[in-house]
Design a protein around this motif. Structure first.
Motif, PDB file in Angstrom:
ATOM      1  N   GLU A 257       4.502  -9.033   1.100  1.00 11.03           N
ATOM      2  CA  GLU A 257       3.740  -9.641   2.195  1.00 11.03           C
ATOM      3  C   GLU A 257       4.110  -8.952   3.503  1.00 11.03           C
ATOM      4  OE1 GLU A 257       4.172 -13.784   4.297  1.00 11.03           O
ATOM      5  OE2 GLU A 257       2.932 -14.060   2.496  1.00 11.03           O
ATOM      6  N   VAL A 258       3.111  -8.437   4.180  1.00 13.12           N
ATOM      7  CA  VAL A 258       3.306  -7.767   5.470  1.00 13.12           C
ATOM      8  C   VAL A 258       2.424  -8.466   6.497  1.00 13.12           C
ATOM      9  CG1 VAL A 258       3.080  -5.613   6.755  1.00 13.12           C
ATOM     10  CG2 VAL A 258       3.832  -5.563   4.363  1.00 13.12           C
ATOM     11  N   ASN A 259       3.064  -9.116   7.453  1.00 15.58           N
ATOM     12  CA  ASN A 259       2.323  -9.857   8.487  1.00 15.58           C
ATOM     13  C   ASN A 259       1.299 -10.808   7.868  1.00 15.58           C
ATOM     14  OD1 ASN A 259       3.698  -8.618  10.660  1.00 15.58           O
ATOM     15  ND2 ASN A 259       2.369  -6.827  10.509  1.00 15.58           N
ATOM     16  N   ARG A 260       1.772 -11.546   6.851  1.00 13.93           N
ATOM     17  CA  ARG A 260       1.007 -12.612   6.191  1.00 13.93           C
ATOM     18  C   ARG A 260      -0.153 -12.110   5.342  1.00 13.93           C
ATOM     19  NH1 ARG A 260       0.608 -17.204  11.033  1.00 13.93           N
ATOM     20  NH2 ARG A 260       2.871 -17.324  11.422  1.00 13.93           N
ATOM     21  N   ARG A 261      -0.141 -10.820   5.027  1.00 10.83           N
ATOM     22  CA  ARG A 261      -1.175 -10.268   4.149  1.00 10.83           C
ATOM     23  C   ARG A 261      -0.518  -9.429   3.060  1.00 10.83           C
ATOM     24  NH1 ARG A 261      -4.906  -6.668   6.631  1.00 10.83           N
ATOM     25  NH2 ARG A 261      -3.338  -6.179   8.191  1.00 10.83           N
ATOM     26  N   PRO A 262      -1.115  -9.397   1.862  1.00  9.49           N
ATOM     27  CA  PRO A 262      -0.499  -8.641   0.766  1.00  9.49           C
ATOM     28  C   PRO A 262      -0.651  -7.135   0.952  1.00  9.49           C
ATOM     29  CG  PRO A 262      -2.611  -9.545   0.066  1.00  9.49           C
ATOM     30  CD  PRO A 262      -2.340 -10.107   1.433  1.00  9.49           C
ATOM     31  N   LEU A 263       0.371  -6.405   0.517  1.00  9.16           N
ATOM     32  CA  LEU A 263       0.347  -4.947   0.503  1.00  9.16           C
ATOM     33  C   LEU A 263       0.925  -4.490  -0.829  1.00  9.16           C
ATOM     34  CD1 LEU A 263      -0.049  -2.221   2.109  1.00  9.16           C
ATOM     35  CD2 LEU A 263       2.392  -2.390   2.656  1.00  9.16           C
ATOM     36  N   ARG A 264       0.173  -3.667  -1.535  1.00  9.72           N
ATOM     37  CA  ARG A 264       0.628  -3.200  -2.844  1.00  9.72           C
ATOM     38  C   ARG A 264       1.463  -1.930  -2.695  1.00  9.72           C
ATOM     39  NH1 ARG A 264      -0.669   0.408  -6.815  1.00  9.72           N
ATOM     40  NH2 ARG A 264      -2.353   1.295  -5.531  1.00  9.72           N
ATOM     41  N   SER A 287      -1.637  -1.486  13.336  1.00 10.35           N
ATOM     42  CA  SER A 287      -0.408  -0.823  13.771  1.00 10.35           C
ATOM     43  C   SER A 287       0.801  -1.732  13.564  1.00 10.35           C
ATOM     44  CB  SER A 287      -0.518  -0.434  15.250  1.00 10.35           C
ATOM     45  OG  SER A 287      -1.518   0.546  15.432  1.00 10.35           O
ATOM     46  N   ALA A 288       0.594  -3.042  13.682  1.00 12.35           N
ATOM     47  CA  ALA A 288       1.696  -3.979  13.453  1.00 12.35           C
ATOM     48  C   ALA A 288       2.217  -3.874  12.023  1.00 12.35           C
ATOM     49  CB  ALA A 288       1.244  -5.403  13.749  1.00 12.35           C
ATOM     50  N   ASP A 289       1.328  -3.606  11.061  1.00 12.20           N
ATOM     51  CA  ASP A 289       1.755  -3.429   9.666  1.00 12.20           C
ATOM     52  C   ASP A 289       2.629  -2.179   9.529  1.00 12.20           C
ATOM     53  OD1 ASP A 289       0.221  -5.640   9.094  1.00 12.20           O
ATOM     54  OD2 ASP A 289      -1.473  -4.487   8.330  1.00 12.20           O
ATOM     55  N   TYR A 290       2.239  -1.099  10.196  1.00 14.82           N
ATOM     56  CA  TYR A 290       3.011   0.137  10.113  1.00 14.82           C
ATOM     57  C   TYR A 290       4.368  -0.022  10.802  1.00 14.82           C
ATOM     58  CZ  TYR A 290      -1.651   1.863   8.939  1.00 14.82           C
ATOM     59  OH  TYR A 290      -2.888   2.035   8.365  1.00 14.82           O
ATOM     60  N   LEU A 291       4.399  -0.755  11.893  1.00 15.34           N
ATOM     61  CA  LEU A 291       5.668  -1.047  12.556  1.00 15.34           C
ATOM     62  C   LEU A 291       6.586  -1.838  11.623  1.00 15.34           C
ATOM     63  CD1 LEU A 291       4.277  -1.992  16.068  1.00 15.34           C
ATOM     64  CD2 LEU A 291       5.871  -0.122  15.638  1.00 15.34           C
ATOM     65  N   ASN A 321      -2.330   6.556  13.632  1.00 14.94           N
ATOM     66  CA  ASN A 321      -1.418   5.514  14.103  1.00 14.94           C
ATOM     67  C   ASN A 321      -0.153   5.469  13.251  1.00 14.94           C
ATOM     68  OD1 ASN A 321      -3.329   4.857  16.007  1.00 14.94           O
ATOM     69  ND2 ASN A 321      -4.035   3.013  14.963  1.00 14.94           N
ATOM     70  N   PHE A 322      -0.335   5.574  11.937  1.00 13.62           N
ATOM     71  CA  PHE A 322       0.809   5.539  11.035  1.00 13.62           C
ATOM     72  C   PHE A 322       1.766   6.698  11.311  1.00 13.62           C
ATOM     73  CE2 PHE A 322       2.634   7.158   7.004  1.00 13.62           C
ATOM     74  CZ  PHE A 322       3.538   6.123   6.776  1.00 13.62           C
TER      75      PHE A 322
END
Length: 382
Positions: A257-264, A287-291, A321-322
């Motif tokens: 879970e990354v910022n309340r969303r799933p990431l595989r 960008s918040a996910d990459y941070l 951004n990444f």
């Protein structure tokens, strides 16, 4: 409490000004000394453009710290340095930040700072004009803000940055920006450029604007080792029998879970994570996910990066951004691509590809089609 904090900051600023006025060493001299020290440490030789920038910043900093209000001429609110990639803009600004005789100073990067600002804005939700309140809170604890890689590509950033800059200038915060663009070329999208024009006019009117371009890309001489770029790799082969493949004991195919969303994730091992390019850039990632990823992992392995001129502008922007965030965070990055960086990031596909290409060029290149290159890489890793 707010009044006490404001008063304390005012006293601190007054002390800083008095110490500057009585010091034998001016802020400009401190900056030149810091700049020369950093040059010597890296074995660099300054070019004329960098020295001009240091002189301008030193003059501005001395005037800013010792300024007296005048009815005839307002002091410059800050300095806006722009120029091509690798010209030394960040190097010069970092010297300024280190040398400035201030406690209330910050050096921020574009993406991390916007994430912080958005968090502050949410904290004031329900109150009149939360953005202005958030900007004033920042101004209350910051006397000098050094803003690296100032750029604007979407309407959300345009509105946040535009109003933020105005509040900071109104509150007397000194702002130093670096950018790849002159002020007139900020926010090029015609759909919302009109809404950013007041900020461009503010920068032109209140900032010292200087192009820093000595004609040499110093990143090409950089010895920084921040990862590898392996090519050519196919999508169906990137995670099998290549230098990017996860070790046998790594966790496979998991969802976090990354910022309340799933990431595989393709795989995870301690502080290392393997990700597919599609999962990282083709979905609605911010960008918040990459941070978040760069804060929670020490090494990120991504494959397979396609030719980006065949992708939509939203995918291109996420990849840019990444790379920006990974580069600035200090995370180790390993990428697999279908071709060389200069082919993946063709000039003209995106306005910021020159910066991305420059950063990818600093990754250790591993040509999978070149047996000698592959063998030397295996020896280095063993």
């Amino acid at each position: 409490m707010a009044r006490w904090c404001t008063a304390s900051i005012s006293v601190s600023r007054a002390k800083t000004r008095r110490s500057f006025l009585t010091s034998d060493t001016s802020p400009g001299q401190l900056l030149r000394q810091e700049y020369e020290t950093r040059l010597a440490a890296r074995g660099y030789r300054a070019d004329a453009a960098q020295r001009a920038a240091v002189d301008l910043l030193g003059q501005w900093l001395s005037a800013f710290l010792g300024r007296r209000r005048s009815l005839l001429r307002r002091p410059a609110a800050g300095v806006y340095l722009w120029g091509g990639v690798g010209r030394g803009k960040s190097f010069v600004m970092n010297a300024l930040h280190a040398a400035a005789p201030l406690v209330e100073k910050r050096r921020v990067h574009f993406h991390a700072f916007l994430a912080e600002l958005q968090t502050l804005v949410r904290a004031y939700a329900g109150q009149p004009d939360p953005l202005v309140l958030a900007a004033r809170e920042l101004a209350g604890s910051t006397r000098l803000l050094c803003f690296d890689e100032f750029h604007v590509h979407d309407i959300g950033d345009a509105m946040l940055l535009g109003r933020l800059v105005k509040v900071l200038v109104d509150e007397g915060v000194g702002v130093v920006c670096t950018s790849n663009y002159p002020p007139s070329k900020l926010c090029p999208n015609p759909l919302y450029r009109e809404r950013f024009l007041p900020t461009i006019k503010l920068i032109d009117a209140r900032f010292e604007v200087l192009e820093l371009d000595g004609g040499q890309d110093y990143r090409r001489e950089s010895t920084r080792d921040w990862g590898q770029f392996c090519w050519p790799l196919a999508d169906d082969a990137v995670w099998a029998d290549t230098p990017l493949a996860p070790p046998p004991h790594a966790e496979r195919e998991l969802v976090i879970e990354v910022n309340r969303r799933p990431l595989r994730l393709v795989a995870r091992e301690n502080k290392r994570a393997w990700l597919d390019f599609a999962e990282l850039c083709r979905g609605p990632r911010s960008s918040a996910d990459y941070l978040w990823l760069c804060e929670h992992f020490a090494e990120l392995i991504v494959g397979t990066v396609p030719s980006l001129d065949g992708e939509g502008i939203d995918v291109q922007q996420r990849f840019l951004n990444f790379i920006d965030i990974a580069y600035d965070s200090g995370v180790r990055l390993r990428l697999g691509g279908v071709d060389r960086p200069e082919v993946l990031c063709r000039a003209g596909s995106h306005t910021d590809f020159s910066r991305t290409h420059s950063r990818l060029q600093q990754l250790q290149a591993l040509d999978m089609a070149n047996a000698a290159s592959f063998c030397s890489f295996q020896e280095a890793e063993s």
